[in-house]
Write an enzyme that holds these catalytic residues in place. Structure first.
Site, PDB file in Angstrom:
ATOM      1  N   GLN A   1     113.255  85.244  92.054  1.00 38.95           N
ATOM      2  CA  GLN A   1     113.664  83.931  92.554  1.00 38.95           C
ATOM      3  C   GLN A   1     113.480  82.832  91.513  1.00 38.95           C
ATOM      4  O   GLN A   1     114.043  81.753  91.643  1.00 38.95           O
ATOM      5  CB  GLN A   1     112.831  83.580  93.804  1.00 38.95           C
TER       6      GLN A   1
ATOM      7  N   CYS B   1     111.590  81.907  98.030  1.00 42.72           N
ATOM      8  CA  CYS B   1     111.003  83.169  98.508  1.00 42.72           C
ATOM      9  C   CYS B   1     111.499  83.536  99.902  1.00 42.72           C
ATOM     10  O   CYS B   1     111.846  84.679 100.170  1.00 42.72           O
ATOM     11  CB  CYS B   1     109.483  83.058  98.520  1.00 42.72           C
TER      12      CYS B   1
ATOM     13  N   HIS C   1     104.214  81.538 100.946  1.00 42.41           N
ATOM     14  CA  HIS C   1     105.114  82.450 100.253  1.00 42.41           C
ATOM     15  C   HIS C   1     105.690  83.417 101.283  1.00 42.41           C
ATOM     16  O   HIS C   1     105.137  83.573 102.376  1.00 42.41           O
ATOM     17  CB  HIS C   1     104.312  83.205  99.180  1.00 42.41           C
TER      18      HIS C   1
ATOM     19  N   ASN D   1     107.955  92.072  96.327  1.00 43.64           N
ATOM     20  CA  ASN D   1     107.890  90.662  95.989  1.00 43.64           C
ATOM     21  C   ASN D   1     109.225  90.232  95.368  1.00 43.64           C
ATOM     22  O   ASN D   1     110.095  91.073  95.119  1.00 43.64           O
ATOM     23  CB  ASN D   1     106.726  90.427  95.012  1.00 43.64           C
TER      24      ASN D   1
END
Ligand SMILES: *[C@@H]1O[C@H](CO)[C@@H](O)[C@H](O)[C@H]1NC(C)=O
Ligand SMILES: *[C@@H]1O[C@H](CO)[C@@H](O)[C@H](O)[C@H]1NC(C)=O
Ligand SMILES: *[C@@H]1O[C@H](CO)[C@@H](O)[C@H](O)[C@H]1NC(C)=O
Ligand SMILES: *[C@@H]1O[C@H](CO)[C@@H](O)[C@H](O)[C@H]1NC(C)=O
Ligand SMILES: CC(=O)N[C@H]1CO[C@H](CO)[C@@H](O)[C@@H]1O
Length: 589
Positions: free
Chosen positions: A74, A84, A233, A253
């Site tokens: 990102q 995110c 997040h 992630n």
């Protein structure tokens, strides 16, 4: 004056005692898109008994098959973006589309940029996953070949910023492209319910506290119960496992494949570690448009009117004045061939009548399709065809295990200069492989495709940006490579090479009819042969009327041709496909 100095000092002391919050804006408190739910059918925890679920389960390996979509970063391309919530959600739904479509070609990567352009739930300053799910239900999202990730360079929510192609004189909205939808969506909390949801329907997106320790994670089972978690997040949880003594979540992630364990982390399950079991959400993809769905923006006004203009007339897809391929055929071009080539040891008569890497024994080995013409026109076909073919060959070499990736064409645009290669002004596919053999290459999570000539510096080979706004080179990033590479011509040699080792890049001429192509076996009758364009050649077959063809994958988006691919008549050197050269490379393992 004195008081304010004391206040600042006190604040600094308190701040130093608390864990550092380094992604403060990625998941802000709830906004108007938050907490939306559209639950139409029983949820998995209502009908599954959690005790019956296995101790380990991941969508990265279900009976040897991976369903997870490509990793993303990102934090680029030019600045930090707190997206995110958007990337975690579009990734999770892309996984679920792969599950729904049983991994059929082409892999779908939903466009996170359309979410940013349209403000579906937030911006680079943060947002909420439920906004993305709600938009996926109401408006739908296209794949990334309609709109490339540009992070902070978000644009207005209009047709051209939802699905586009760009020619030399600007970008045009595409009117006929595929939208993906969810039929229902909702939230889930608590380890047992999360497990049921993941097991029955696929990955979920979850809020988490991205602490400094999690940021510094390099591997193993993470746990951090010493902080009072503040969700800042969002990640996607794709499964769970146990190392014998400790159960953990398997988490993807959105900080590039160089973060943690190949872009993933494992975190101790139970006890709401970093709040990962508090605020999760899910969506159920559907391939039919929900009856409530409506376009976000009005039907496109044909530009220029009236709509009768063909793509070729609009100057789209290919600018003949800007060749995508530049090969100096008078020069000796470098190759590195140390073992016998397949055409030397395979008899073409023994090869099957049809064969294609998009479906070998029910497995697709091809990476997700690309679009070289967004966010602007760029004659980088040579970089796309070579990296797509090499990416496929890595997946073949790995026996379809692990998460597929796309090697970065942008690195080649920046760096390859040999023998007339000029980035967006065209290049030599063989020179691309020669460069990779010396320098290596990385997937596109450190070098986003920007469709422009950028400097060949460590920074532009691989970088990522921080919340502070600072962007840094990622060291030792170019960890994929090429062992041997060469060029062949002729149907028999091309078939043997593809069958034994995987897709190749191939040079063809471009005609206006190829630009207009929408399906079927393409047969050029103008006799065009030339170094106009480079595409990935993935296999061959024979159609119902007995016409032999090659299958190519183009880099003009999935809305072109047959979902981004085309069949071209085989055996008669159509468009020069059998005489202009097919470039191959073997992955360095
Ligand atoms: C839109 O695309 C679909 C699928 O490729 C095709 O079947 C249909 O004919 C196209 N419609 C128009 C108006 O071009
Ligand atoms: C499992 O993970 C925990 C937590 O990181 C660790 O303490 C333990 O040593 C690991 N056990 C094994 C067998 O690796
Ligand atoms: C393809 O483009 C050319 C050039 O603009 C045009 O003349 C031709 O009619 C188009 N063909 C089709 C089938 O649309
Ligand atoms: C596909 O199946 C055939 C027959 O079982 C086998 O020989 C071949 O190696 C398989 N191909 C791949 C790429 O796994
Ligand atoms: C990478 C590559 O192919 N380089 C070639 C460019 O052309 C010179 C001159 O012909 C060759 O010597 C190089 O091998």
């Amino acid at each position: 004056m004195r008081a304010s100095i004391l206040l600042v000092a006190a604040f600094v002391a308190v701040a130093a005692a608390l864990p550092m919050q380094s992604h403060p804006t990625c998941r802000p408190p709830k906004n108007e898109w938050a907490n939306g739910e559209l639950v139409l059918s029983p949820r998995p925890h209502e009908y599954l008994n959690v005790e019956d679920l296995p101790d380990s389960f991941t969508w990265g390996n279900v009976n040897g098959v991976n369903y997870l979509s490509e990793r993303r970063n990102q934090h680029g391309p030019e600045s930090y973006c707190g997206s995110c919530w958007d990337v975690a959600t579009t990734n999770a739904v892309s996984d679920r589309i792969a599950i729904l479509r049983k991994n059929a070609y082409p892999p779908v990567v939903l466009s996170a940029q359309v979410v940013l352009n349209c403000g579906y739930g937030g911006s680079c300053g943060g947002g909420s996953a439920s906004g993305v799910y709600e938009a996926l239900n109401k408006y739908g999202l296209p794949d990334e070949t309609c709109q490339a990730y540009a992070g902070d360079i978000a644009q207005a929510c209009k047709d051209v910023n939802i699905c586009e192609t760009c020619g030399s004189s600007g970008c045009t909205a595409i009117s006929n492209f595929t939208m993906y939808y969810v039929s229902e969506y909702g939230t889930v909390r608590g380890a047992d319910k999360m497990k049921a949801e993941i097991f029955a329907r696929g990955p979920i997106s979850c809020g988490i506290d991205a602490t400094a320790a999690l940021e510094a994670y390099t591997g193993g089972v993470f746990s951090e119960f010493s902080v009072l978690p503040i969700i800042n997040h969002e990640i996607s949880v794709v499964g769970w496992g146990t190392n014998g003594s400790t159960s953990y979540w398997i988490v993807r992630n959105s900080w590039g494949s160089f973060y943690g364990e190949d872009g993933f982390f494992r975190i101790k399950m139970g006890g709401d570690n970093l709040a990962i079991e508090t605020d999760c959400s899910w969506g159920v993809p559907t391939l039919t448009k929900p009856s409530t769905a409506a376009p976000k923006v009005a039907a496109p006004v044909p530009v220029p009117a009236p709509a009768a203009k063909t793509p070729a007339e609009l100057g789209l897809y290919h600018d003949l004045s800007r060749p995508g391929v530049r090969i100096d055929r008078t020069a000796s071009r470098q190759m590195n061939i140390v073992s016998p080539q397949p055409f030397e040891f395979l008899s073409v008569g023994d090869l099957p009548a049809s064969f294609d890497w998009s479906n070998v024994n029910n497995t697709n080995y091809l990476p997700s399709p690309r679009n070289q013409h967004i966010p602007q026109y760029c004659g980088s076909c040579w970089a796309h065809a070579t990296t797509s073919a090499l990416s496929a060959r890595y997946f073949i070499a790995n026996n379809a295990q692990g998460i597929p990736f796309n090697l970065s064409p942008q690195i080649l645009i920046n760096c390859v200069t040999a023998n007339q290669t000029q980035g967006c002004n065209g290049g030599d596919p063989l020179a691309a492989y020669a460069w990779i053999a010396v320098n290596g290459i990385h997937d596109d999570t450190g070098t986003w495709y920007e469709a422009k000539n950028l400097p060949c510096t460590d920074y532009y080979k691989c970088h990522t940006c921080e919340p502070s706004g600072k962007c840094n080179a990622v060291p030792n990033c170019l960890n994929f490579g090429v062992a041997q590479f060469g060029e062949i011509v002729g149907e028999a040699a091309m078939k043997a090479e593809i069958f034994a080792r995987g897709p190749v890049a191939v040079t063809i001429a471009v005609t206006t009819d190829l630009i207009n192509y929408t399906g079927g076996v393409f047969h050029d009758t103008t006799g065009a042969i030339g170094d106009d364009h480079s595409v990935m050649l993935t296999g061959w077959g024979v159609d119902n009327s007995g016409t032999p063809y090659w299958t190519i994958v183009n880099s003009w988006g999935t809305y072109w041709g047959e979902t981004g691919a085309a069949r071209i008549v085989r055996g008669v050197n159509n468009l020069g496909i059998e005489s202009q050269g097919a470039q191959w490379a073997t992955p360095r393992l």
